[in-house]
Design a protein around this motif. Sequence first.
Motif, PDB file in Angstrom:
ATOM      1  N   ILE A 230      -6.833 -16.552   0.389  1.00  0.00           N
ATOM      2  CA  ILE A 230      -6.010 -17.037   1.501  1.00  0.00           C
ATOM      3  C   ILE A 230      -5.280 -18.327   1.139  1.00  0.00           C
ATOM      4  CG2 ILE A 230      -6.084 -17.939   3.856  1.00  0.00           C
ATOM      5  CD1 ILE A 230      -8.176 -15.776   4.455  1.00  0.00           C
ATOM      6  N   PRO A 231      -5.973 -19.382   0.676  1.00  0.00           N
ATOM      7  CA  PRO A 231      -5.219 -20.591   0.322  1.00  0.00           C
ATOM      8  C   PRO A 231      -4.300 -20.389  -0.886  1.00  0.00           C
ATOM      9  CG  PRO A 231      -7.565 -21.085   0.422  1.00  0.00           C
ATOM     10  CD  PRO A 231      -7.403 -19.613   0.567  1.00  0.00           C
ATOM     11  N   GLY A 232      -4.663 -19.460  -1.757  1.00  0.00           N
ATOM     12  CA  GLY A 232      -3.829 -19.184  -2.913  1.00  0.00           C
ATOM     13  C   GLY A 232      -2.602 -18.344  -2.603  1.00  0.00           C
ATOM     14  N   GLY A 233      -2.542 -17.778  -1.401  1.00  0.00           N
ATOM     15  CA  GLY A 233      -1.400 -16.962  -0.995  1.00  0.00           C
ATOM     16  C   GLY A 233      -1.349 -15.606  -1.660  1.00  0.00           C
ATOM     17  N   ASP A 234      -2.483 -15.074  -2.077  1.00  0.00           N
ATOM     18  CA  ASP A 234      -2.554 -13.788  -2.767  1.00  0.00           C
ATOM     19  C   ASP A 234      -2.751 -12.671  -1.738  1.00  0.00           C
ATOM     20  OD1 ASP A 234      -2.843 -11.693  -4.469  1.00  0.00           O
ATOM     21  OD2 ASP A 234      -4.495 -12.572  -5.626  1.00  0.00           O
ATOM     22  N   VAL A 235      -1.649 -12.214  -1.160  1.00  0.00           N
ATOM     23  CA  VAL A 235      -1.704 -11.223  -0.091  1.00  0.00           C
ATOM     24  C   VAL A 235      -2.214  -9.878  -0.598  1.00  0.00           C
ATOM     25  CG1 VAL A 235      -0.334 -10.023   1.646  1.00  0.00           C
ATOM     26  CG2 VAL A 235       0.151 -12.393   1.135  1.00  0.00           C
ATOM     27  N   GLY A 236      -1.880  -9.526  -1.824  1.00  0.00           N
ATOM     28  CA  GLY A 236      -2.344  -8.259  -2.384  1.00  0.00           C
ATOM     29  C   GLY A 236      -3.852  -8.182  -2.469  1.00  0.00           C
ATOM     30  N   ARG A 237      -4.477  -9.285  -2.869  1.00  0.00           N
ATOM     31  CA  ARG A 237      -5.942  -9.303  -2.960  1.00  0.00           C
ATOM     32  C   ARG A 237      -6.554  -9.257  -1.560  1.00  0.00           C
ATOM     33  NH1 ARG A 237      -9.285 -13.882  -6.181  1.00  0.00           N
ATOM     34  NH2 ARG A 237      -7.731 -15.136  -5.146  1.00  0.00           N
ATOM     35  N   ILE A 238      -5.904  -9.878  -0.593  1.00  0.00           N
ATOM     36  CA  ILE A 238      -6.412  -9.846   0.786  1.00  0.00           C
ATOM     37  C   ILE A 238      -6.367  -8.421   1.336  1.00  0.00           C
ATOM     38  CG2 ILE A 238      -5.978 -10.639   3.140  1.00  0.00           C
ATOM     39  CD1 ILE A 238      -4.976 -13.259   1.873  1.00  0.00           C
ATOM     40  N   ILE A 239      -5.295  -7.696   1.067  1.00  0.00           N
ATOM     41  CA  ILE A 239      -5.193  -6.307   1.518  1.00  0.00           C
ATOM     42  C   ILE A 239      -6.299  -5.461   0.896  1.00  0.00           C
ATOM     43  CG2 ILE A 239      -3.767  -4.222   1.432  1.00  0.00           C
ATOM     44  CD1 ILE A 239      -2.767  -6.186   3.467  1.00  0.00           C
ATOM     45  N   GLU A 240      -6.585  -5.668  -0.387  1.00  0.00           N
ATOM     46  CA  GLU A 240      -7.652  -4.916  -1.048  1.00  0.00           C
ATOM     47  C   GLU A 240      -9.013  -5.228  -0.433  1.00  0.00           C
ATOM     48  OE1 GLU A 240      -7.296  -2.477  -3.327  1.00  0.00           O
ATOM     49  OE2 GLU A 240      -5.149  -2.754  -2.957  1.00  0.00           O
ATOM     50  N   ILE A 241      -9.251  -6.471  -0.070  1.00  0.00           N
ATOM     51  CA  ILE A 241     -10.516  -6.847   0.564  1.00  0.00           C
ATOM     52  C   ILE A 241     -10.582  -6.269   1.976  1.00  0.00           C
ATOM     53  CG2 ILE A 241     -11.911  -8.786   1.379  1.00  0.00           C
ATOM     54  CD1 ILE A 241     -10.806 -10.360  -1.043  1.00  0.00           C
ATOM     55  N   PHE A 242      -9.443  -6.228   2.677  1.00  0.00           N
ATOM     56  CA  PHE A 242      -9.426  -5.623   4.011  1.00  0.00           C
ATOM     57  C   PHE A 242      -9.811  -4.152   3.962  1.00  0.00           C
ATOM     58  CE2 PHE A 242      -6.560  -8.466   6.817  1.00  0.00           C
ATOM     59  CZ  PHE A 242      -7.536  -9.431   6.792  1.00  0.00           C
ATOM     60  N   LYS A 243      -9.422  -3.441   2.913  1.00  0.00           N
ATOM     61  CA  LYS A 243      -9.822  -2.032   2.778  1.00  0.00           C
ATOM     62  C   LYS A 243     -11.342  -1.913   2.740  1.00  0.00           C
ATOM     63  CE  LYS A 243      -5.852  -0.722  -0.022  1.00  0.00           C
ATOM     64  NZ  LYS A 243      -5.465  -0.218  -1.349  1.00  0.00           N
ATOM     65  N   ILE A 244     -11.986  -2.829   2.057  1.00  0.00           N
ATOM     66  CA  ILE A 244     -13.455  -2.821   1.986  1.00  0.00           C
ATOM     67  C   ILE A 244     -14.054  -3.201   3.333  1.00  0.00           C
ATOM     68  CG2 ILE A 244     -15.444  -3.940   0.902  1.00  0.00           C
ATOM     69  CD1 ILE A 244     -13.571  -4.236  -1.591  1.00  0.00           C
ATOM     70  N   PHE A 245     -13.447  -4.196   3.984  1.00  0.00           N
ATOM     71  CA  PHE A 245     -13.966  -4.647   5.280  1.00  0.00           C
ATOM     72  C   PHE A 245     -13.818  -3.582   6.363  1.00  0.00           C
ATOM     73  CE2 PHE A 245     -13.603  -9.506   4.565  1.00  0.00           C
ATOM     74  CZ  PHE A 245     -14.740  -9.465   3.793  1.00  0.00           C
ATOM     75  N   ILE A 246     -12.851  -2.680   6.246  1.00  0.00           N
ATOM     76  CA  ILE A 246     -12.718  -1.599   7.229  1.00  0.00           C
ATOM     77  C   ILE A 246     -14.012  -0.794   7.275  1.00  0.00           C
ATOM     78  CG2 ILE A 246     -11.561   0.592   7.692  1.00  0.00           C
ATOM     79  CD1 ILE A 246      -8.977  -0.743   6.644  1.00  0.00           C
ATOM     80  N   PHE A 247     -14.552  -0.470   6.114  1.00  0.00           N
ATOM     81  CA  PHE A 247     -15.799   0.295   6.066  1.00  0.00           C
ATOM     82  C   PHE A 247     -17.010  -0.573   6.396  1.00  0.00           C
ATOM     83  CE2 PHE A 247     -12.905   2.714   3.396  1.00  0.00           C
ATOM     84  CZ  PHE A 247     -13.032   3.955   3.986  1.00  0.00           C
TER      85      PHE A 247
END
Length: 74
Positions: free
Chosen positions: A13-30
């Motif tokens: 989040i502080p690094g502004g890496d939106v792609g990595r956040i989206i990948e983590i959100f996929k895991i958090f969905i489950f």
Amino acid sequence: MEFGWWIQLNYAIPGGDVGRIIEIFKIFIFTFGGTANQNYMRYMLDLYALLEFECSPDLKEALLNNWLMRLLRT
């Protein structure tokens, strides 16, 4: 393992890496899908479906570019 994803999210989040956040959100969905309160799972699934399947490429880029805010320190 779940704590490791939180650490990754705290760096992304502080690094502004939106792609990595989206990948983590996929895991958090489950992850949130296995809890008693599934509201977070539904919100993340709706967001993911919006970004991947419903948005035009220009709208997706605009949403991701404005999603995170980095504050400047003086």
